[in-house]
Design an enzyme around this catalytic site. Structure first.
Site, mmCIF file in Angstrom:
data_model
loop_
_atom_site.group_PDB
_atom_site.id
_atom_site.type_symbol
_atom_site.label_atom_id
_atom_site.label_comp_id
_atom_site.label_asym_id
_atom_site.label_seq_id
_atom_site.Cartn_x
_atom_site.Cartn_y
_atom_site.Cartn_z
ATOM 1 N N GLU A 1 1.674 -0.066 -4.848
ATOM 2 C CA GLU A 1 0.792 1.054 -5.151
ATOM 3 C C GLU A 1 1.655 2.309 -5.059
ATOM 4 O O GLU A 1 2.106 2.685 -3.976
ATOM 5 C CB GLU A 1 -0.369 1.158 -4.158
ATOM 6 C CG GLU A 1 -1.292 2.318 -4.504
ATOM 7 C CD GLU A 1 -2.217 2.732 -3.377
ATOM 8 O OE1 GLU A 1 -3.196 3.453 -3.647
ATOM 9 O OE2 GLU A 1 -1.956 2.368 -2.212
ATOM 10 N N ASP B 1 -10.388 1.808 -3.880
ATOM 11 C CA ASP B 1 -10.192 3.246 -3.715
ATOM 12 C C ASP B 1 -11.103 4.047 -4.633
ATOM 13 O O ASP B 1 -11.784 4.989 -4.200
ATOM 14 C CB ASP B 1 -8.740 3.619 -4.021
ATOM 15 C CG ASP B 1 -7.838 3.499 -2.804
ATOM 16 O OD1 ASP B 1 -8.353 3.628 -1.674
ATOM 17 O OD2 ASP B 1 -6.635 3.279 -2.975
ATOM 18 N N GLN B 2 -11.102 3.688 -5.905
ATOM 19 C CA GLN B 2 -11.804 4.504 -6.881
ATOM 20 C C GLN B 2 -13.319 4.452 -6.702
ATOM 21 O O GLN B 2 -14.019 5.384 -7.100
ATOM 22 C CB GLN B 2 -11.413 4.076 -8.303
ATOM 23 C CG GLN B 2 -9.922 4.192 -8.596
ATOM 24 C CD GLN B 2 -9.381 5.605 -8.419
ATOM 25 O OE1 GLN B 2 -10.122 6.584 -8.411
ATOM 26 N NE2 GLN B 2 -8.059 5.708 -8.271
ATOM 27 N N ASP C 1 0.818 -1.209 0.000
ATOM 28 C CA ASP C 1 0.000 0.000 0.000
ATOM 29 C C ASP C 1 0.854 1.264 0.000
ATOM 30 O O ASP C 1 1.800 1.396 0.794
ATOM 31 C CB ASP C 1 -0.907 -0.015 1.245
ATOM 32 C CG ASP C 1 -1.790 1.209 1.331
ATOM 33 O OD1 ASP C 1 -2.648 1.378 0.448
ATOM 34 O OD2 ASP C 1 -1.609 2.000 2.279
ATOM 35 N N ALA C 2 0.520 2.196 -0.877
ATOM 36 C CA ALA C 2 1.052 3.566 -0.893
ATOM 37 C C ALA C 2 2.541 3.645 -0.574
ATOM 38 O O ALA C 2 2.946 4.274 0.402
ATOM 39 C CB ALA C 2 0.255 4.437 0.081
ATOM 40 N N VAL C 3 3.364 3.044 -1.420
ATOM 41 C CA VAL C 3 4.803 3.037 -1.144
ATOM 42 C C VAL C 3 5.418 4.423 -1.286
ATOM 43 O O VAL C 3 6.523 4.672 -0.787
ATOM 44 C CB VAL C 3 5.534 2.029 -2.062
ATOM 45 C CG1 VAL C 3 5.036 0.614 -1.813
ATOM 46 C CG2 VAL C 3 5.393 2.404 -3.532
ATOM 47 N N ASP D 1 -3.217 5.994 -13.956
ATOM 48 C CA ASP D 1 -3.447 6.754 -15.187
ATOM 49 C C ASP D 1 -4.388 6.003 -16.131
ATOM 50 O O ASP D 1 -5.244 6.618 -16.780
ATOM 51 C CB ASP D 1 -2.122 7.036 -15.889
ATOM 52 C CG ASP D 1 -1.335 8.157 -15.223
ATOM 53 O OD1 ASP D 1 -1.651 8.492 -14.066
ATOM 54 O OD2 ASP D 1 -0.392 8.687 -15.847
ATOM 55 N N VAL D 2 -4.221 4.689 -16.224
ATOM 56 C CA VAL D 2 -5.113 3.907 -17.083
ATOM 57 C C VAL D 2 -6.537 3.970 -16.546
ATOM 58 O O VAL D 2 -7.498 4.157 -17.301
ATOM 59 C CB VAL D 2 -4.631 2.447 -17.195
ATOM 60 C CG1 VAL D 2 -5.671 1.590 -17.922
ATOM 61 C CG2 VAL D 2 -3.303 2.381 -17.933
ATOM 62 N N ASN E 1 -13.749 5.861 -2.476
ATOM 63 C CA ASN E 1 -13.401 7.252 -2.205
ATOM 64 C C ASN E 1 -14.413 8.235 -2.802
ATOM 65 O O ASN E 1 -14.235 9.447 -2.697
ATOM 66 C CB ASN E 1 -12.003 7.566 -2.739
ATOM 67 C CG ASN E 1 -10.924 6.903 -1.897
ATOM 68 O OD1 ASN E 1 -11.177 6.471 -0.778
ATOM 69 N ND2 ASN E 1 -9.721 6.802 -2.433
#
Length: 571
Positions: A281, A375-376, A244-246, A307-308, A379
């Protein structure tokens, strides 16, 4: 048995076990130990540091009474595995399916998830990615507030439950990836500070204090996290980890934690004789993340590619708020399909600066792409998912793209149930402030923030999948579309070819249609709400989302909001 704990700054450490407290002996490197006759599997214990506590073991393998209770001895060797013939799943050519154990089924357990594995087998996914399972406060949580990182949430079924799930997946031919969080720990039940310098003295991210990866005492802190990763892959037979969120890992050492972790996991893969994947991520758009160690990279097998997602989302919904403005228009979608990322040194309006680097030479399978993920969806204030028409088009492009595609649970049948943000903090101040904190986190994203209270149980219950939806024709039809797309991807090498320089994309100047060429195959999409003529030669239609296109002398006439995969006749 011998109990050990790292507490380098303590002057006295006691072990609370078998109804009494015993002093522990100081050893080299800040480690304390005590031998206790009669202790074994299931024995409850805790530590006191300089008289404070009792605290659970930082490396607790089991928390049977939750994050505020004592630890319990757990012996990995007691579990009987049946996956002896399992040889692993390589990420290349794979399709990933992300799920949250607590909402995947009504029961919300590993045992119940096992009952749904035939559905995943028929869908033909290769890897299941499980959202974090570390113990959390209360009975419901996304998992990113976890503490006691070596243990497994008892609500889901504890360590044996996770092992049973992995074992069942392997018997079904499916690999398992676990989402782990190393950039922060939850605010509730985090008892690492009394033991040692696990944290730096500054906020590492919006979610909490920075983990001490490069300051005094950080050698052992790094080993804490690397040892955790090895435990999951070795003792739980997992096939990979999603980190997660590196970008929130603060590490100024000459050798980054991720590179050190990659080397350790490569060695473990040689030992266990199967591929092991590390998926980062990362918000950095930096190709070094996925370049091999020997090429000067950080050695991650792959990384999530937002981005994709953003470009696909804009194309099928028309949204352009928050971080979407740069991705509006089919030109952005064409760029990510052929270049891997959109921001490759270009200006990011959301960040107010240039962002990223080109991914030249990086194969597409190292980029995990999706149309939806936790997330998408989660959130968004209402946790709303994409409607079926958008899913048809988006899935058609995703599952014929050069990337490693990932689906989010329920997406394959167009689930109407939302996936909301939910939590269950025990402390009143955390429970009462969670909604405000969540709204503040997404300030400036362009939403009218009318989200339900994350602390309410109903918010969690609404997020559970409704499997009865599959009885409805529209949902069953979409599921068949996803199955056909995955089957075609696996049958035709052109569709899983990861070489980005072999992908060609043509777009309509008016933004109505797009054609992606995969070798001699044409993936033709009409995004418009009316039929469109696309300049692609007639030939053999392999798969269509709607009525097959009508061939004309100048191209294919596609129905509104439809797509087709064809092999045009050479001219």
């Amino acid at each position: 048995m011998i109990f050990e704990v790292w507490a380098p700054r303590a002057t006295a450490v006691e072990l609370d076990v078998l109804g009494g407290r015993r002093p522990m002996s100081a050893g080299a490197g800040g480690w304390w130990s005590a031998e206790v006759a009669g202790a074994g599997h299931g024995t409850r214990y805790a530590f006191l540091v300089d008289g404070d506590g009792p605290y659970p073991d930082p490396r607790s393998r089991r928390q049977p009474e939750g994050i505020f209770g004592p630890s319990a001895v757990y012996e990995h060797a007691r579990f009987t595995w049946s996956d002896h013939d399992w040889r692993g799943r390589d990420l290349r050519g794979a399709v990933i399916y992300e799920l949250h154990v607590g909402t995947f089924t009504a029961e919300g357990t590993f045992e119940a998830a096992i009952e749904r594995l035939p559905h995943l087998v028929e869908l033909c996914v290769d890897l299941v990615e499980v959202m974090p399972v570390a113990p959390v406060p209360g009975g419901r949580n996304w998992g990113y507030d976890g503490v006691d990182l070596y243990a497994v949430n008892e609500t889901y079924g504890g360590p044996d439950g996770l092992k049973s799930f992995v074992d069942a997946c392997h018997r079904a031919g499916i690999g398992v990836i676990l989402d782990v969080v190393y950039n922060h720990l939850g605010p509730s039940g985090n008892f690492l500070r009394p033991f040692g310098p696990y944290f730096s003295d500054f906020k590492g991210s919006y979610w909490g204090d920075a983990v001490n990866l490069d300051g005094p005492g950080s050698d052992e802190v790094r080993r804490y996290f690397i040892g955790n990763a090895v435990q999951w892959l070795r003792d739980y037979h997992l096939d990979g980890l999603r980190l997660d969120a590196v970008h929130a890992l603060h590490d100024r050492r000459s050798r980054h934690l991720l590179a050190e972790l990659s080397e350790e996991v490569d060695a473990l893969a040689c030992s266990v004789g199967r591929p092991l994947s590390l998926i980062a991520e990362s918000d950095l758009n930096d190709p070094r993340m996925v370049r091999p160690l020997e090429a000067g990279g950080l050695g991650m097998t792959a990384q999530w590619n937002d981005d994709v997602h953003h470009a696909l989302h804009c194309a099928v919904t028309g949204e352009s708020h928050g971080y979407y403005p740069d991705f509006a228009g089919l030109a952005a979608l064409a760029k990510v399909l052929t270049s891997g990322v959109f921001h490759d040194g270009s200006y990011s309006s959301f960040r107010g600066r240039t962002h990223g680097r080109p991914f030249t030479g990086v194969p597409g399978h190292r980029l995990v792409a999706c149309l939806q993920n936790h997330d998408q969806i989660g959130n968004r204030p209402q946790g709303d998912r994409l409607p079926i028409p958008a899913l048809k088009l988006g899935a058609g492009l995703l599952l014929t793209s050069p990337f490693t595609p990932m689906l989010f649970m329920g997406e394959e049948w167009g689930a109407r149930t939302p996936f909301l943000f939910f939590s269950d903090h025990v402390e009143p101040e955390l429970r009462e402030s969670e909604a405000v904190r969540r709204e503040r986190e997404f300030d400036g994203f362009g939403y009218t923030w009318d989200a339900p209270d994350p602390s309410e149980e109903e918010t969690f219950l609404r997020s559970k999948l409704d499997w009865d939806e599959l009885k409805e024709e529209a949902h069953w039809s979409l599921l068949c579309w996803y199955r056909d797309l995955i089957a075609l991807r696996k049958a035709l090498p052109e569709l899983s070819d990861p070489r980005l320089d072999r992908v060609r994309v043509e777009v309509d100047p008016q933004g109505k249609w797009l054609v992606m060429w995969r070798g001699e195959l044409a993936v033709t999409v009409n995004f418009a709400e009316e039929p469109a003529l696309v300049p692609v030669a007639a030939g053999t239609v392999l798969l269509s989302s709607d009525e097959p296109p009508t061939p004309t002398q100048t191209g294919l006439h596609l129905p509104a909001q439809s797509m087709t995969i064809s092999r045009p006749t050479p001219q």
